[in-house]
Design a protein around this motif. Structure first.
Motif, PDB file in Angstrom:
ATOM      1  N   ASP A  19       7.898  -5.986   2.702  1.00  0.00           N
ATOM      2  CA  ASP A  19       7.973  -7.389   2.287  1.00  0.00           C
ATOM      3  C   ASP A  19       7.588  -7.616   0.834  1.00  0.00           C
ATOM      4  N   LEU A  20       7.928  -6.687  -0.027  1.00  0.00           N
ATOM      5  CA  LEU A  20       7.677  -6.890  -1.452  1.00  0.00           C
ATOM      6  C   LEU A  20       8.943  -7.435  -2.098  1.00  0.00           C
ATOM      7  N   LEU A  91       2.416  -2.843  -8.668  1.00  0.00           N
ATOM      8  CA  LEU A  91       2.141  -4.203  -8.195  1.00  0.00           C
ATOM      9  C   LEU A  91       0.771  -4.640  -8.674  1.00  0.00           C
ATOM     10  N   ARG A  92       0.723  -5.807  -9.320  1.00  0.00           N
ATOM     11  CA  ARG A  92      -0.560  -6.425  -9.661  1.00  0.00           C
ATOM     12  C   ARG A  92      -0.731  -7.652  -8.779  1.00  0.00           C
ATOM     13  N   LEU A 103       0.244   1.506  -7.346  1.00  0.00           N
ATOM     14  CA  LEU A 103       1.517   2.208  -7.419  1.00  0.00           C
ATOM     15  C   LEU A 103       2.185   2.032  -6.065  1.00  0.00           C
ATOM     16  N   VAL A 104       3.375   1.475  -6.069  1.00  0.00           N
ATOM     17  CA  VAL A 104       4.024   1.068  -4.819  1.00  0.00           C
ATOM     18  C   VAL A 104       4.561   2.300  -4.095  1.00  0.00           C
ATOM     19  N   THR A 105       3.986   2.582  -2.937  1.00  0.00           N
ATOM     20  CA  THR A 105       4.435   3.672  -2.080  1.00  0.00           C
ATOM     21  C   THR A 105       5.285   3.109  -0.948  1.00  0.00           C
ATOM     22  N   ASP A 109       1.557  -2.305   2.118  1.00  0.00           N
ATOM     23  CA  ASP A 109       1.633  -3.613   2.777  1.00  0.00           C
ATOM     24  C   ASP A 109       0.790  -4.592   1.974  1.00  0.00           C
ATOM     25  N   PRO A 110       1.400  -5.474   1.174  1.00  0.00           N
ATOM     26  CA  PRO A 110       0.619  -6.370   0.315  1.00  0.00           C
ATOM     27  C   PRO A 110      -0.280  -7.316   1.097  1.00  0.00           C
ATOM     28  N   ASP A 111       0.133  -7.708   2.321  1.00  0.00           N
ATOM     29  CA  ASP A 111      -0.705  -8.616   3.114  1.00  0.00           C
ATOM     30  C   ASP A 111      -2.005  -7.944   3.540  1.00  0.00           C
TER      31      ASP A 111
END
Length: 728
Positions: A19-20, A91-92, A103-105, A109-111
């Motif tokens: 969900d990015l 992602l910041r 670093l986006v792997t 999961d940003p939530d």
């Protein structure tokens, strides 16, 4: 000794976790594979199969990557190399107030980050838990947006952290763009823009005259390509010399990647102390806080133990002490793998360069065509200097240069196995003496270390004996508090106490404050268990600089209160080794003795404490100093007893002690105490007594310095009285 390892962890992620709202990338995964191909290339690559780990696509999970990076970090030695490459998104989070990014792997999961901010591959993790902890040389390449954020990652309080945080001097990084900027992909080249130029550099376009491409040459090449926004680079120690690719040569015929350019020559050690704080800290840890010092072999002979500890700390092949004499090369203390015959050509080169090296530097490095290296450090000895020889030390440690040689000489000159704490402080003091100013992190480490050293000491009490011709009149008049490394030792830890002067007022004041507190606390407890009524006077040593410090005076007052000891019981003895003069940057408006007299008078009134001159006859001793200061007693150093005019000097001291009472400024003469009297003293006790000196301190009365307070035995009192009468 385990083999040198060169690891590469390469990560490429096109998709963007859960969900990015980020567009998928086209080339990040293929870029990671391309980097792997060039590093493992059979002709130009310098990494071995199995040492390059690739995490791409769905297999690039933050848990697996973090676990592997920590495993490599904890297993690393000083000679090892780690390269981490990432291509993808960064992602910041909006909720983060810190200069950090993820670093986006594939599984980010940003939530979940709101409640578990460590559930991802953070730049702060790479900096703090990987590169700052990695024992060897490390490199990071970030081909992602916000890449420059890495420089500030984990700086929670930016101003303070930039001042005090330890910088990792063997770590270099290349970032695709500054923080807040975006990295780009190139459809024309089929790569990320940064990675396209990286691959060009590594394929030979950035090669030096020998066809090799180092990390620094690669970074410089990329910076010259006019990329917008411009890449950000941090190239530090070993960035210029760590080779990533080299000319086509069969693997088994390749020279070591770190082989010297000019084999068979020596080079002086460098002196870049400000750039070496983390390297020095790491070496200190391997010397003094490692299993090498605690292992069973540490119970061998002292020199064998020191050789083994140095070998371990430098990750070296072997270590020996060598005597380069006109009759030949002789190896003395050495570790098990040292082979003099095999190393004979290198040792001959070392011997040829030894005279020149000693005149210019404490150490030098000699190498041969096969890439073997010998670090030679001169060692002082009573007859002829010997040389500490370290064979094939870790290159990352070797590049420390002159500071490394200074540290090793200090270690070898110490009693390392018996007293690691003192030895480490001697190493720090050697750096201070040789280079003056230390980086703030090392200075603070030294201060903390010195506090521990002083706090670990024991205070014993030596009696001052009052003389009399009658045995009944012989008694203990008072005690002096003496610092000892251990209770059963009779010699003062002079090295530990005097090294404070190499560091300045802060260390001197801290030393005197800690020892005073320890002395009065121990004395109060010993006095409570003593057999007599009332508390006998106690003398404690103090430096001139401490008496000029309000911080020390506050420590004295607090220590007396905590120990419930009356101030009038205590006399502070001012050493004649200390000059009474303004310190650097100070300006006294009065004559030094006048200024110091007024200071002591004010302190005596404020604290109700007494002062005495200690060690008269050495250092800055003068009659004016003894006569003009408000002193309650004068202590004469044992050196006076061994002077051919001892009786004349002692008589003069007695006259000065009577000066104030003769003028009517005091009700009685100040007592004179002769220190260091023993059975070998050339001046008999009777002659001392006949001069009017009725107090003597030393090892002659049967009572040595102890943590407890005991009266003189009848036998000792009778023996001393007989000496006073001249019967012995």
């Amino acid at each position: 000794m385990k083999p040198i390892q060169r690891w590469a962890v390469l990560i490429g992620v096109n998709q963007c976790g859960y969900d990015l709202q980020l567009p998928p990338l086209r080339y990040a995964e293929s870029d990671a594979r391309a980097m792997s191909d060039v590093l493992l290339d059979r002709e130009v690559g310098t990494f071995d199969p199995g040492d390059v780990e690739l995490y791409v696509g769905a297999k690039a999970t933050w848990r697996d990557i973090k676990r592997r990076l920590r495993e490599l970090t904890l297993d690393a030695g000083p000679s090892d190399v780690l390269l981490v490459y990432f291509a993808g998104h960064a992602l910041r989070p909006e909720w983060s107030t810190q200069p950090d990014a993820y670093l986006v792997t594939a599984d980010l999961d940003p939530d979940a980050l709101l409640s578990e901010p460590d559930n991802g591959l953070r730049m702060a993790f790479l900096k703090r838990d990987v590169f700052e902890a990695f024992a060897g040389t490390s490199f990071l390449i970030l081909d992602c947006c916000h890449a420059g954020t890495y420089l500030d990652a984990d700086l929670r309080h930016a101003e303070a952290m930039q001042t005090y945080r330890t910088q990792v001097d063997r770590h270099s990084a290349l970032m695709a763009c500054p923080k807040g900027s975006a990295a780009r992909e190139s459809e024309e080249h089929g790569h990320g823009v940064l990675t396209h130029h990286l691959l060009r550099a590594l394929s030979g376009e950035a090669a030096d005259g020998n066809g090799r491409v180092s990390f620094a040459q690669m970074a410089t090449f990329v910076a010259e390509q006019g990329i917008q926004p411009p890449p950000v680079q941090l190239v530090q120690m070993w960035g210029p010399t760590t080779v990533l690719t080299q000319p086509p040569v069969p693997r088994h015929d390749r020279r070591p990647l770190s082989a010297p350019a000019l084999a068979g020559t020596s080079r002086p050690c460098k002196n870049p102390l400000d750039d070496l704080s983390s390297s020095i800290s790491q070496l200190l840890g391997r010397l003094f806080r490692s299993e090498a010092l605690l292992a069973p072999r540490a119970r061998q002979a002292v020199e064998a133990t020191k050789a083994e500890v140095i070998r371990y700390a430098l990750d070296a092949h072997s270590v020996a002490v060598v005597d380069f004499s006109p009759s030949g090369i002789r190896a003395m203390s050495f570790t098990s793998r040292f082979d003099k015959d095999e190393l004979h050509p290198l040792l001959e080169l070392s011997a040829a360069d030894a005279t020149l090296a000693r005149s210019s530097s404490p150490g030098h490095v000699v190498s041969d065509d096969a890439g073997r290296r010998v670090l030679c450090v001169r060692l002082p000895s009573p007859d002829r200097p010997h040389t500490l020889v370290i064979v094939d030390p870790a290159l990352a440690a070797l590049d420390m240069g002159e500071p490394l040689a200074v540290m090793l000489e200090a270690v070898w000159s110490s009693n390392l196995p018996d007293d690691p704490l003192l030895t480490e402080m001697q190493v720090m003091t050697a750096l201070r003496t040789s280079f003056g100013r230390l980086p703030s992190s090392l200075y603070e480490h030294a201060f903390s270390l010195y506090q521990k050293l002083i706090d670990s000491m024991t205070v014993v009490f030596q009696p001052v004996v009052e003389l009399d011709v009658r045995a009944a009149g012989v008694c203990i008049h008072s005690y002096e508090a003496l610092a000892r490394r251990r209770e059963n030792e009779s010699v003062a830890p002079v090295t530990a106490l005097q090294m404070a002067h190499a560091w300045g007022d802060r260390f001197i004041i801290e030393r005197d404050g800690l020892l005073f507190a320890k002395a009065v606390d121990s004395y109060a407890k010993a006095d409570a268990a003593s057999p007599w009524e009332g508390t006998k006077p106690l003398s404690v040593n103090v430096a001139v600089r401490s008496l000029l410090s309000d911080a020390y005076i506050a420590q004295v007052a607090r220590a007396l209160t905590d120990a419930d000891l009356k101030a009038r019981t205590v006399t502070l003895e001012i050493s004649e080794h200390d000059e009474i003069a303004p310190g650097p940057g100070e300006d006294w408006m009065q004559r030094p003795l006048t200024y110091f007299h007024q200071r002591l008078t004010a302190l005596a009134r404020q604290l109700r404490i007494s002062f005495a001159v200690d060690d008269f006859g050495v250092g800055y001793s003068s009659l004016a100093r003894m006569a003009e200061l408000p002193l309650t007693q004068i202590k004469v150093d044992r050196a006076v007893l061994h002077h051919h005019l001892a009786l004349e000097e002692l008589g003069l001291v007695v006259q000065v002690a009577r000066y104030a009472s003769d003028r009517g400024d005091a009700s009685s003469p100040r007592p004179v105490i002769v220190e260091g009297f023993d059975d070998d003293a050339p001046v008999p006790l009777k002659q001392i007594y006949d001069l009017g000196i009725h107090h003597v301190q030393g090892y002659f009365c049967g009572e040595t310095a102890s943590t407890s307070l005991r009266p003189l035995s009848p036998t000792d009192r009778e023996r001393i009285a007989a000496m006073v009468r001249g019967e012995r």
